[in-house]
Design a protein around this motif. Structure first.
Motif, short mmCIF file in Angstrom:
data_model
loop_
_atom_site.label_atom_id
_atom_site.label_comp_id
_atom_site.label_asym_id
_atom_site.label_seq_id
_atom_site.Cartn_x
_atom_site.Cartn_y
_atom_site.Cartn_z
N HIS A 135 0.84 -1.20 0.00
CA HIS A 135 0.00 0.00 0.00
C HIS A 135 0.87 1.25 0.00
O HIS A 135 1.90 1.30 0.68
CB HIS A 135 -0.91 0.02 1.23
CG HIS A 135 -1.68 1.29 1.39
ND1 HIS A 135 -1.31 2.28 2.28
CD2 HIS A 135 -2.79 1.73 0.76
CE1 HIS A 135 -2.18 3.27 2.19
NE2 HIS A 135 -3.09 2.97 1.29
N LEU A 136 0.47 2.24 -0.79
CA LEU A 136 1.16 3.51 -0.84
C LEU A 136 0.14 4.63 -0.62
O LEU A 136 -0.92 4.63 -1.25
CB LEU A 136 1.87 3.70 -2.18
CG LEU A 136 2.71 4.97 -2.36
CD1 LEU A 136 3.92 4.67 -3.23
CD2 LEU A 136 1.87 6.08 -3.02
N TYR A 137 0.48 5.55 0.26
CA TYR A 137 -0.40 6.67 0.58
C TYR A 137 0.34 7.98 0.36
O TYR A 137 1.46 8.15 0.83
CB TYR A 137 -0.86 6.57 2.04
CG TYR A 137 -1.52 7.82 2.58
CD1 TYR A 137 -2.86 8.10 2.31
CD2 TYR A 137 -0.81 8.72 3.38
CE1 TYR A 137 -3.46 9.24 2.81
CE2 TYR A 137 -1.41 9.86 3.88
CZ TYR A 137 -2.74 10.11 3.60
OH TYR A 137 -3.34 11.24 4.10
N TYR A 138 -0.29 8.89 -0.39
CA TYR A 138 0.31 10.20 -0.67
C TYR A 138 -0.66 11.29 -0.26
O TYR A 138 -1.87 11.20 -0.52
CB TYR A 138 0.65 10.34 -2.15
CG TYR A 138 1.16 11.72 -2.52
CD1 TYR A 138 2.46 12.11 -2.23
CD2 TYR A 138 0.31 12.64 -3.13
CE1 TYR A 138 2.91 13.38 -2.55
CE2 TYR A 138 0.75 13.92 -3.45
CZ TYR A 138 2.05 14.28 -3.16
OH TYR A 138 2.50 15.54 -3.46
N PHE A 139 -0.13 12.34 0.37
CA PHE A 139 -0.96 13.45 0.80
C PHE A 139 -0.20 14.76 0.59
O PHE A 139 1.01 14.84 0.83
CB PHE A 139 -1.32 13.30 2.28
CG PHE A 139 -2.19 14.41 2.80
CD1 PHE A 139 -3.56 14.36 2.63
CD2 PHE A 139 -1.64 15.49 3.46
CE1 PHE A 139 -4.38 15.38 3.11
CE2 PHE A 139 -2.43 16.51 3.94
CZ PHE A 139 -3.81 16.46 3.76
N SER A 140 -0.92 15.78 0.14
CA SER A 140 -0.30 17.08 -0.09
C SER A 140 -1.30 18.17 0.23
O SER A 140 -2.50 18.04 -0.06
CB SER A 140 0.14 17.19 -1.56
OG SER A 140 0.62 18.50 -1.85
#
Length: 228
Positions: A135-140
Motif C-alpha cells: 500500500h502507498l499513501y500520498y498526501f499534499s
C-alpha cells in the motif's frame, strides 16, 4: 402409469439439462480484465501518528470530502488474479497540526494497493475477492498560517507512507458486462517520507525527513465494474 413415468423422465431430463447449462459457466475461463470505477463522497479516514518536527504533522487525521476510484483487475484463473487499486481524494477535514484559523488550498491525496487477489467465492452472480499486497499513501496540502505579527507564512507539505494493505469485497454480477461491488480497504503504513516548503516574506525554506512511523487508512467504497 406409462404416461406418468414418461412425464417424470422428461422432467428429470429437462432438470438435468438446466443444471448442466447453469454449471457450465463455472468451468469457463473468467474475464481477463475488469475495470472498476467509484465516484462519490466516501467515508474515508487516514490517521498517522508522527514525531513533532515543528513543520510537520504531529498527529493528523484526514476525512476525505470527494474521492474518485479506479481499480484494474487481471484474472488469471477463477480463483486467482492481480489488482492495481487506486483512489484520488480531496480532503474535506483535517485534524491534528492545523489550527482553526488556517486556510487550506489544494488538499489532495491518493491511495494505491498493488497485489494478488484470491476469490473466496466465484459464482455466476456472486463473487467475493480478497486482495492483499503493498500500500502507498500520498498526501499534499498548501497551508496559510497567519502570524502573530505580519502577514503570515505559506507552508506546502507532502507526505508519503508505505506499508501492507488488504481489501475484502463483494460483487453482484447481473449480466456479462456490468456488475456492482462494495468493499473495504484497510492499510497499515510503517515507513514515512515527508517534506515541507515554507515561504516567509518571499523567502523559501525546505525541510525533508524520513522515519519509521505508524499510520492506518480505512476506505469503504461502492461502485460499478465493467468486464472485458
Amino acid at each position: 402409469m406409462k404416461k406418468i413415468i414418461a412425464l417424470a423422465a422428461l422432467v428429470f431430463a429437462a432438470g438435468l439439462a438446466f443444471a448442466q447449462e447453469d454449471a457450465a459457466p463455472a468451468e469457463e475461463k473468467p474475464e481477463k480484465f475488469d475495470l472498476e470505477v467509484t465516484v462519490g463522497f466516501p467515508i474515508h479516514w487516514t490517521n498517522a501518528d508522527h514525531r513533532d518536527s515543528g513543520l510537520f504533522y504531529e498527529d493528523k487525521t484526514v476525512t476525505a470530502n470527494t474521492a474518485l476510484g479506479l481499480s484494474l483487475l487481471f484474472n488469471f484463473t477463477r480463483k486467482l488474479g492481480f489488482t492495481l487499486d487506486t483512489d484520488f481524494f480531496f480532503g474535506g477535514k483535517i485534524m491534528g497540526f492545523a489550527s482553526n484559523n488556517s486556510n487550506y488550498n489544494s488538499l489532495f491525496g491518493a491511495n494505491v494497493l498493488l497485489g494478488p487477489v484470491i476469490y473466496l467465492y466465484n459464482g455466476n452472480f456472486l463473487r467475493i475477492p480478497l486482495a492483499f499486497g503493498a500500500h502507498l499513501y500520498y498526501f499534499s496540502d498548501d497551508l496559510w498560517e497567519p502570524a502573530i505579527a505580519g502577514d503570515g507564512d505559506w507552508i506546502k507539505r507532502q507526505d508519503l507512507q508505505i506499508g501492507p494493505g488488504a481489501y475484502l469485497g463483494i460483487q453482484f454480477h447481473f449480466n456479462k458486462n456490468i456488475y456492482i461491488f462494495s468493499r473495504t480497504s484497510v492499510a497499515v503504513d510503517v515507513f514515512r517520507w515527508y517534506k515541507a516548503n515554507t515561504t516567509i516574506a518571499g523567502s523559501s525554506n525546505s525541510d525533508t525527513d524520513i522515519e519509521f512511523a505508524f499510520g492506518w487508512t480505512v476506505t469503504p467504497v461502492i461502485g460499478i465494474g465493467v468486464k472485458f
